[in-house]
Design a protein around this motif. Structure first.
Motif, PDB file in Angstrom:
ATOM      1  N   UNK A 103      45.697  37.647  41.673  1.00 28.92           N
ATOM      2  CA  UNK A 103      44.330  36.921  41.880  1.00 28.92           C
ATOM      3  C   UNK A 103      44.587  35.751  42.726  1.00 28.92           C
ATOM      4  N   UNK A 104      45.767  35.006  42.463  1.00 25.34           N
ATOM      5  CA  UNK A 104      46.095  33.718  43.058  1.00 25.34           C
ATOM      6  C   UNK A 104      46.445  33.878  44.466  1.00 25.34           C
ATOM      7  N   UNK A 105      47.071  35.149  44.925  1.00 26.21           N
ATOM      8  CA  UNK A 105      47.411  35.299  46.349  1.00 26.21           C
ATOM      9  C   UNK A 105      46.376  35.885  47.172  1.00 26.21           C
ATOM     10  N   UNK A 146      36.004  40.895  42.109  1.00 27.68           N
ATOM     11  CA  UNK A 146      36.501  42.203  42.183  1.00 27.68           C
ATOM     12  C   UNK A 146      36.557  42.606  40.603  1.00 27.68           C
ATOM     13  N   UNK A 147      35.896  43.788  40.285  1.00 26.35           N
ATOM     14  CA  UNK A 147      35.701  44.482  39.038  1.00 26.35           C
ATOM     15  C   UNK A 147      36.902  44.816  38.581  1.00 26.35           C
ATOM     16  N   UNK A 148      37.391  44.684  37.493  1.00 25.93           N
ATOM     17  CA  UNK A 148      38.911  45.161  36.840  1.00 25.93           C
ATOM     18  C   UNK A 148      38.700  45.994  35.551  1.00 25.93           C
ATOM     19  N   UNK A 154      46.207  41.141  28.386  1.00 23.04           N
ATOM     20  CA  UNK A 154      46.441  40.557  29.479  1.00 23.04           C
ATOM     21  C   UNK A 154      45.034  39.929  30.083  1.00 23.04           C
ATOM     22  N   UNK A 155      44.216  40.767  30.099  1.00 23.42           N
ATOM     23  CA  UNK A 155      42.653  40.419  30.577  1.00 23.42           C
ATOM     24  C   UNK A 155      42.136  39.290  29.813  1.00 23.42           C
ATOM     25  N   UNK A 185      31.526  40.418  34.023  1.00 28.62           N
ATOM     26  CA  UNK A 185      30.967  40.828  35.182  1.00 28.62           C
ATOM     27  C   UNK A 185      29.227  40.962  34.810  1.00 28.62           C
ATOM     28  N   UNK A 186      28.620  41.329  35.920  1.00 29.01           N
ATOM     29  CA  UNK A 186      27.513  41.595  35.321  1.00 29.01           C
ATOM     30  C   UNK A 186      27.227  43.016  34.733  1.00 29.01           C
ATOM     31  N   UNK A 187      26.235  43.023  33.826  1.00 27.12           N
ATOM     32  CA  UNK A 187      26.170  44.612  33.252  1.00 27.12           C
ATOM     33  C   UNK A 187      27.342  44.622  32.019  1.00 27.12           C
ATOM     34  N   UNK A 188      28.461  44.923  32.347  1.00 28.16           N
ATOM     35  CA  UNK A 188      29.525  45.110  31.401  1.00 28.16           C
ATOM     36  C   UNK A 188      30.962  44.905  32.293  1.00 28.16           C
ATOM     37  N   UNK A 189      31.852  44.629  31.583  1.00 35.66           N
ATOM     38  CA  UNK A 189      33.272  44.541  32.083  1.00 35.66           C
ATOM     39  C   UNK A 189      33.839  43.085  32.527  1.00 35.66           C
ATOM     40  N   UNK A 190      34.780  43.169  33.273  1.00 29.68           N
ATOM     41  CA  UNK A 190      35.347  41.827  33.599  1.00 29.68           C
ATOM     42  C   UNK A 190      35.527  41.874  35.161  1.00 29.68           C
ATOM     43  N   UNK A 191      35.523  40.865  35.798  1.00 29.85           N
ATOM     44  CA  UNK A 191      35.783  40.556  37.253  1.00 29.85           C
ATOM     45  C   UNK A 191      36.505  39.519  37.563  1.00 29.85           C
ATOM     46  N   UNK A 192      37.281  39.355  38.572  1.00 29.97           N
ATOM     47  CA  UNK A 192      37.905  38.003  39.107  1.00 29.97           C
ATOM     48  C   UNK A 192      36.953  36.947  39.277  1.00 29.97           C
TER      49      UNK A 192
END
Length: 228
Positions: free
Chosen positions: A26-28, A35-37, A56-57, A69-76
């Motif tokens: 992420x940092x690099x 980005x969805x993870x 970790x997430x 993230x929009x809807x569901x899940x996570x993103x950067x």
């Protein structure tokens, strides 16, 4: 990231390994903002179960690198100009403290750090430039004699690396950066704490203004679809 580079060695704490690998990506900039993870894909890529990935997430979300993230899940997490400006405020204060403590001891910053930094600033290698900048500031933190400064700023540097990478990919580093570094190092070696603090605060302020302005432009271009 290829599957080969993502492979993890057997270790007692897989959560820390997954966290570290994702944080680096992420940092690099390997994992771009937005980005969805996907837990299943990450677990397969790291050759681990979903549990360490999930934990970790959660840690990355707590530290501000991952968001819902929009809807569901996570993103950067998307880059945020105001947040970056606040990070620079904290960094500037810690840098000023480190410079003052180092100057009180008349510490000398390793000249090799300066030489490498100047050389890399002309290389066009963005990640190398960022690491050289980090090496200079870490040298000051070490010279301060207070290990809590480096520990306190580590997490902030990952946020700064994100925006520095995003901006430097499409614009030039300020040509005066290493001149400013050298002036700060000279003030420290001369034991002039007040001058060193003034210089490092100006250095941080200029970097903050430049990077947040450029980031604002990039975000606006993304919204309008125009090239940055």
């Amino acid at each position: 990231m290829t599957k080969q580079t993502m492979q993890l060695s057997t270790a007692p704490d897989l959560v820390e390994q997954v966290y570290a690998r994702l944080l680096d990506a992420i940092s690099e900039g390997s994992l771009q903002p937005g980005t969805r993870l996907n837990q299943e894909e990450l677990a397969a890529g790291f050759s681990v179960s979903r549990q360490p990935v999930l934990q970790a997430l959660r840690l990355l979300k707590k530290d501000g690198f991952v968001e819902d993230a929009p809807g569901r899940g996570v993103q950067v997490t998307q880059l945020d100009v105001n947040w970056i400006a606040q990070v620079y405020q904290v960094r500037g204060s810690l840098d000023a403290l480190a410079v003052r403590l180092a100057a009180e001891q008349g510490a000398e910053i390793d000249p090799q750090v300066m030489r490498q930094g100047r050389a890399l600033s002309q290389s066009g290698d963005v990640q190398a430039m960022i690491l050289a900048d980090l090496a200079f500031h870490r040298a000051i933190y070490q010279a301060s004699g207070n290990p809590l400064i480096a520990q306190s700023i580590d997490l902030h540097w990952h946020h700064l690396k994100r925006v520095m990478g995003a901006v430097l990919q499409s614009s030039h580093q300020r040509q005066t950066v290493w001149d400013e570094h050298e002036a700060i190092a000279h003030a420290i070696a001369a034991g002039d704490a007040d001058l060193g603090v003034q210089l490092v605060q100006e250095h941080a302020n200029e970097a903050s203004v430049l990077l947040t302005a450029r980031l604002s432009e990039q975000i606006q271009h993304l919204k309008t679809g125009a090239p940055a």
